[in-house]
Design a protein around this motif. Structure first.
Motif, PDB file in Angstrom:
ATOM      1  N   ALA A 209      30.471  71.180  -9.897  1.00  0.00           N
ATOM      2  CA  ALA A 209      31.911  71.132 -10.157  1.00  0.00           C
ATOM      3  C   ALA A 209      32.272  69.865 -10.936  1.00  0.00           C
ATOM      4  N   CYS A 210      31.582  68.768 -10.655  1.00  0.00           N
ATOM      5  CA  CYS A 210      31.869  67.496 -11.331  1.00  0.00           C
ATOM      6  C   CYS A 210      30.641  66.938 -12.041  1.00  0.00           C
ATOM      7  N   HIS A 211      29.469  67.358 -11.614  1.00  0.00           N
ATOM      8  CA  HIS A 211      28.218  66.904 -12.228  1.00  0.00           C
ATOM      9  C   HIS A 211      27.599  68.078 -12.980  1.00  0.00           C
ATOM     10  N   PRO A 212      27.983  68.260 -14.250  1.00  0.00           N
ATOM     11  CA  PRO A 212      27.562  69.475 -14.965  1.00  0.00           C
ATOM     12  C   PRO A 212      26.051  69.647 -15.079  1.00  0.00           C
ATOM     13  N   GLN A 213      25.302  68.551 -14.964  1.00  0.00           N
ATOM     14  CA  GLN A 213      23.850  68.668 -15.117  1.00  0.00           C
ATOM     15  C   GLN A 213      23.120  68.560 -13.776  1.00  0.00           C
ATOM     16  N   ALA A 214      23.850  68.779 -12.696  1.00  0.00           N
ATOM     17  CA  ALA A 214      23.237  68.624 -11.375  1.00  0.00           C
ATOM     18  C   ALA A 214      22.054  69.552 -11.186  1.00  0.00           C
ATOM     19  N   ASP A 215      22.124  70.731 -11.821  1.00  0.00           N
ATOM     20  CA  ASP A 215      21.015  71.678 -11.648  1.00  0.00           C
ATOM     21  C   ASP A 215      19.749  71.192 -12.346  1.00  0.00           C
ATOM     22  N   ARG A 216      19.875  70.127 -13.135  1.00  0.00           N
ATOM     23  CA  ARG A 216      18.694  69.525 -13.746  1.00  0.00           C
ATOM     24  C   ARG A 216      18.389  68.162 -13.108  1.00  0.00           C
ATOM     25  N   GLY A 217      19.034  67.917 -11.983  1.00  0.00           N
ATOM     26  CA  GLY A 217      18.783  66.660 -11.285  1.00  0.00           C
ATOM     27  C   GLY A 217      19.400  65.463 -11.967  1.00  0.00           C
ATOM     28  N   ASN A 218      20.356  65.702 -12.842  1.00  0.00           N
ATOM     29  CA  ASN A 218      20.995  64.620 -13.577  1.00  0.00           C
ATOM     30  C   ASN A 218      22.419  64.411 -13.065  1.00  0.00           C
ATOM     31  N   PHE A 219      22.618  63.269 -12.373  1.00  0.00           N
ATOM     32  CA  PHE A 219      23.921  62.959 -11.802  1.00  0.00           C
ATOM     33  C   PHE A 219      24.501  61.708 -12.441  1.00  0.00           C
ATOM     34  N   ASN A 220      24.023  61.407 -13.636  1.00  0.00           N
ATOM     35  CA  ASN A 220      24.429  60.186 -14.303  1.00  0.00           C
ATOM     36  C   ASN A 220      25.951  60.038 -14.319  1.00  0.00           C
ATOM     37  N   GLU A 221      26.378  58.849 -13.937  1.00  0.00           N
ATOM     38  CA  GLU A 221      27.808  58.555 -13.824  1.00  0.00           C
ATOM     39  C   GLU A 221      28.572  58.897 -15.090  1.00  0.00           C
ATOM     40  N   HIS A 222      27.918  58.703 -16.231  1.00  0.00           N
ATOM     41  CA  HIS A 222      28.625  58.871 -17.492  1.00  0.00           C
ATOM     42  C   HIS A 222      28.825  60.337 -17.851  1.00  0.00           C
TER      43      HIS A 222
END
Lengths: 139, 185
Positions: free
Chosen positions: B166-179
């Motif tokens: 919902a807020c971390h568009p790349q979460a499914d790739r393990g990417n939660f980068n703040e930016h």
């Protein structure tokens, strides 16, 4: 003489291509047939009914969930996980060629989802009725 | 137009000063916790009371079975988000997985459990093992009221704290980068 090598290589590749197994191990009808074999053992079995399957699919069975809670009232449409909202591809084979093409996957999901919806395993009669129904759903 | 080099040393000094100010602001990224995490830890030793997600969150090569089997109902949560013991407990209880039957064959379970345990958080020093990522101290700190307005959790697009994308568009790739964060409106 080299043209013989090329020709035989080409023949070999062609044969291999023709002999290659299709991506899916089974067809929905083959899976329906194997469910029928299971069901045939039950006394009083009289075949599957798409109408009965549709009723079963859409009904609640003592709990909050029905099959259509996630797969919706139109199995040819996109579904949505009742809890997480994750999109679910259409479950009806006429709308989605991947469905009911892998006996292991079918067994896995019937086990899980019948446990969730009915708190028990689905009988071969119920599974067959549902699949018979899903095969009639227009895209 | 020709460039005058008369003020070059001064220009360099100003540039260096500007850069160092910018860098210190940039380093203040990852907020209060980088500076104060050690002093204000919960009880266990270290940052977040020892309940810290791993770095990296997941290996470069994701186990294909894990990706396939664990992303039909939600995203395949990066193994580094929890400690090994949490994953063991999850994998031992898949028949009752947060209200759903998510059971696997014995072989599939073994393979996926090994992947999760071997790639679990490498920075989790506490002896705790929560079942939910959202119950860990690092998660709660990163998503507390200082960081996120309570209104966000009420947004129907968000639905639940478990819905990372919902807020971390790349979460499914393990990417939660703040930016990369995009808050839904």
């Amino acid at each position: 003489m080299s043209y013989l090598y090329y020709a035989s290589g080409l023949a070999l590749i062609t044969l291999a291509g023709l002999a290659a197994q299709p991506a899916f191990a089974e067809t929905p009808n083959e899976i329906l047939a194997s469910i029928q074999k299971e069901a045939a053992g039950t006394p009083g079995f009289q075949g599957f009914s798409a109408a009965r399957g549709e009723g079963f699919f859409k009904a609640k069975h003592g709990n909050e969930l029905s099959c259509s809670s996630c797969h919706t009232e139109n199995p040819a449409a996109l579904g949505k996980h009742a809890k997480t909202g994750k999109v679910i591809q259409p479950i009806a084979p006429p709308a989605n060629a991947e469905r009911f093409s892998d006996a292991g996957k079918v067994a896995k999901w019937f086990k899980r989802n019948c446990n969730d919806v009915l708190e028990r395993a689905c009988t071969p009669q119920e599974k067959g009725d549902v699949l018979a129904y899903l095969l009639t759903v227009k895209k | 137009m020709s460039i005058s080099y008369k003020n070059f040393p001064r220009a360099v000094a100003v540039a260096v000063l500007a850069m160092s100010v910018t860098m210190s602001v940039a380093q203040a990224d990852d907020d209060r916790d980088e500076r104060y995490g050690e002093e204000h830890s919960e009880g266990g030793s270290g940052k977040y009371g020892g309940e810290n997600r791993g770095n990296p969150l997941q290996p470069a090569q994701i186990n294909a079975k894990f990706q396939q089997e664990c992303s039909t109902c939600h995203i395949a949560y990066a193994p580094g988000l929890l400690p090994a013991e949490s994953w063991r407990k999850i994998m031992a209880g898949l028949g009752k997985h947060f209200g759903s039957d998510a059971s696997l064959t014995g072989q599939e379970n073994k393979e996926i459990a090994a992947f999760l345990v071997n790639n679990a958080s490498n920075r989790w020093s506490a002896s705790t093992a929560p079942l939910r990522i959202t119950e860990s101290v690092w998660f709660k700190r990163k998503h507390d009221g200082h960081e996120i307005s309570p209104a966000v959790w009420k947004n129907p697009q968000v639905k639940s704290p478990a819905n990372c994308t919902a807020c971390h568009p790349q979460a499914d790739r393990g990417n939660f980068n703040e930016h990369g964060i995009r808050m839904p409106r």
